[in-house]
Design a protein around this motif. Structure first.
Motif, PDB file in Angstrom:
ATOM      1  N   UNK A  93       0.717  -1.136   0.125  1.00 60.75           N
ATOM      2  CA  UNK A  93      -0.082  -0.055  -0.154  1.00 60.75           C
ATOM      3  C   UNK A  93       0.823   1.404   0.046  1.00 60.75           C
ATOM      4  N   UNK A  94       2.138   1.247   0.141  1.00 57.99           N
ATOM      5  CA  UNK A  94       3.219   2.147   0.049  1.00 57.99           C
ATOM      6  C   UNK A  94       2.908   3.143   1.238  1.00 57.99           C
ATOM      7  N   UNK A  95       2.534   2.429   2.339  1.00 56.29           N
ATOM      8  CA  UNK A  95       2.474   3.251   3.677  1.00 56.29           C
ATOM      9  C   UNK A  95       3.863   3.381   4.373  1.00 56.29           C
ATOM     10  N   UNK A  96       4.042   4.658   4.776  1.00 59.20           N
ATOM     11  CA  UNK A  96       5.432   4.725   5.587  1.00 59.20           C
ATOM     12  C   UNK A  96       4.745   4.959   6.862  1.00 59.20           C
ATOM     13  N   UNK A  97       5.721   5.121   8.009  1.00 60.77           N
ATOM     14  CA  UNK A  97       5.702   5.548   9.230  1.00 60.77           C
ATOM     15  C   UNK A  97       5.312   6.836   9.234  1.00 60.77           C
ATOM     16  N   UNK A  98       4.134   7.051  10.301  1.00 63.87           N
ATOM     17  CA  UNK A  98       3.813   8.429  10.480  1.00 63.87           C
ATOM     18  C   UNK A  98       4.534   9.049  11.674  1.00 63.87           C
ATOM     19  N   UNK A  99       4.509  10.459  11.616  1.00 66.58           N
ATOM     20  CA  UNK A  99       5.310  11.052  12.516  1.00 66.58           C
ATOM     21  C   UNK A  99       4.135  11.555  13.513  1.00 66.58           C
ATOM     22  N   UNK A 100       4.905  11.437  14.774  1.00 65.92           N
ATOM     23  CA  UNK A 100       3.870  11.865  16.361  1.00 65.92           C
ATOM     24  C   UNK A 100       3.807  13.461  15.865  1.00 65.92           C
ATOM     25  N   UNK A 101       2.764  13.896  16.730  1.00 64.90           N
ATOM     26  CA  UNK A 101       2.699  15.449  16.705  1.00 64.90           C
ATOM     27  C   UNK A 101       3.436  16.048  18.106  1.00 64.90           C
ATOM     28  N   UNK A 102       4.644  16.299  17.885  1.00 63.90           N
ATOM     29  CA  UNK A 102       5.591  16.729  18.983  1.00 63.90           C
ATOM     30  C   UNK A 102       6.117  18.015  18.812  1.00 63.90           C
ATOM     31  N   UNK A 103       6.509  18.609  20.097  1.00 61.64           N
ATOM     32  CA  UNK A 103       7.314  19.809  20.075  1.00 61.64           C
ATOM     33  C   UNK A 103       8.577  19.720  20.187  1.00 61.64           C
ATOM     34  N   UNK A 104       9.464  20.340  19.620  1.00 67.26           N
ATOM     35  CA  UNK A 104      10.838  20.223  19.557  1.00 67.26           C
ATOM     36  C   UNK A 104      11.312  20.589  21.241  1.00 67.26           C
ATOM     37  N   UNK A 105      10.902  21.784  21.211  1.00 66.00           N
ATOM     38  CA  UNK A 105      11.361  22.309  22.803  1.00 66.00           C
ATOM     39  C   UNK A 105      10.772  21.614  23.844  1.00 66.00           C
ATOM     40  N   UNK A 106      11.511  21.033  24.904  1.00 65.39           N
ATOM     41  CA  UNK A 106      10.975  20.377  25.982  1.00 65.39           C
ATOM     42  C   UNK A 106       9.935  21.245  26.690  1.00 65.39           C
ATOM     43  N   UNK A 107      10.240  22.438  26.956  1.00 66.70           N
ATOM     44  CA  UNK A 107       9.402  23.426  27.842  1.00 66.70           C
ATOM     45  C   UNK A 107       8.230  23.567  27.358  1.00 66.70           C
ATOM     46  N   UNK A 108       8.030  23.294  25.800  1.00 63.42           N
ATOM     47  CA  UNK A 108       6.878  23.435  25.205  1.00 63.42           C
ATOM     48  C   UNK A 108       5.726  22.458  25.328  1.00 63.42           C
ATOM     49  N   UNK A 109       6.585  21.141  25.593  1.00 67.99           N
ATOM     50  CA  UNK A 109       5.674  20.005  25.860  1.00 67.99           C
ATOM     51  C   UNK A 109       4.576  20.060  27.098  1.00 67.99           C
ATOM     52  N   UNK A 110       4.822  21.071  27.899  1.00 70.26           N
ATOM     53  CA  UNK A 110       3.933  21.398  29.162  1.00 70.26           C
ATOM     54  C   UNK A 110       2.922  22.214  28.753  1.00 70.26           C
ATOM     55  N   UNK A 111       1.790  22.043  29.057  1.00 71.25           N
ATOM     56  CA  UNK A 111       0.660  23.052  28.920  1.00 71.25           C
ATOM     57  C   UNK A 111       0.900  24.221  29.317  1.00 71.25           C
ATOM     58  N   UNK A 112       0.964  25.407  28.656  1.00 67.59           N
ATOM     59  CA  UNK A 112       1.133  26.678  29.420  1.00 67.59           C
ATOM     60  C   UNK A 112       0.262  27.072  30.575  1.00 67.59           C
ATOM     61  N   UNK A 113       0.903  27.531  31.711  1.00 67.61           N
ATOM     62  CA  UNK A 113      -0.032  27.736  32.789  1.00 67.61           C
ATOM     63  C   UNK A 113      -0.199  29.305  32.605  1.00 67.61           C
TER      64      UNK A 113
END
Length: 196
Positions: free
Chosen positions: A173-193
């Motif tokens: 089917x020519x499916x390739x691995x999909x990418x996660x929705x990630x943020x590059x900056x570790x501090x951005x992975x936390x919900x902004x308070x």
């Protein structure tokens, strides 16, 4: 002679029937696996759409937030312009660029909220601003939940794409691995308070 032809017919049946059965089982497995992969891909795309809807809510809220801040923070126009530009970039980003654009938007929103928190106590008391900030906090929570759901769907389809024997069908089917929705900056992975 008749016995010999009967033996040949029996031999042919003994060979053809098992081969036909194996082929039938393979075709049924192939169709079922392909349908499962299609279902997983559609689920993943639907979950991305849901996340996109939540991000659209945030995009729609930002101009109101910026306008409310403008009245109090006239000399902070650079920060307000950065938030507006980041919003526009995130709205127009392609699916592959979405995570980076969202990171930029989250960063500029955090800068805006920190600026307001530190320098404008009278803005913190504004009821419209408080209402908008509560809405923003709720939307950020919804976005975080939808990202989590989307990433779970990506994990499921990636497992099917990479695991044998379904990888055979995925390759066809020519499916390739999909990418996660990630943020590059570790501090951005936390919900902004958002606190005022």
């Amino acid at each position: 002679m008749q016995l010999l032809s009967l033996s040949n017919a029996m031999l042919a049946v003994c060979i053809v029937v098992p081969i036909a059965a194996v082929l039938l089982i393979f075709v049924i497995w192939y169709i079922a696996t392909k349908n499962k992969l299609i279902s997983l891909r559609n689920d993943m795309e639907e979950s991305f759409s849901t996340m996109d809807v939540h991000m659209k809510k945030r995009y729609d809220l930002i101009p109101n937030l910026v306008e409310t801040c403008k009245g109090y923070a006239k000399h902070e126009s650079e920060t307000l312009a950065r938030v507006t530009q980041a919003r526009n970039n995130a709205m127009s980003a392609s699916r592959n660029e979405k995570a980076a654009a969202e990171q930029e938007l989250s960063s500029s929103l955090k800068m805006l909220m920190n600026m307001v928190h530190e320098a404008y106590p009278q803005l913190k008391a504004d009821s419209q601003f408080n209402n908008l900030s509560k809405q923003l906090e709720q939307i950020e929570h919804e976005i975080a939940q939808s990202r989590k759901y989307y990433n779970a769907k990506v994990k499921l389809i990636n497992n099917k794409i990479e695991q044998f024997p379904s990888s055979f069908v995925a390759n066809r089917m020519r499916l390739q691995r999909y990418h996660y929705f990630e943020l590059d900056d570790v501090s951005e992975r936390v919900n902004p308070k958002v606190s005022f």
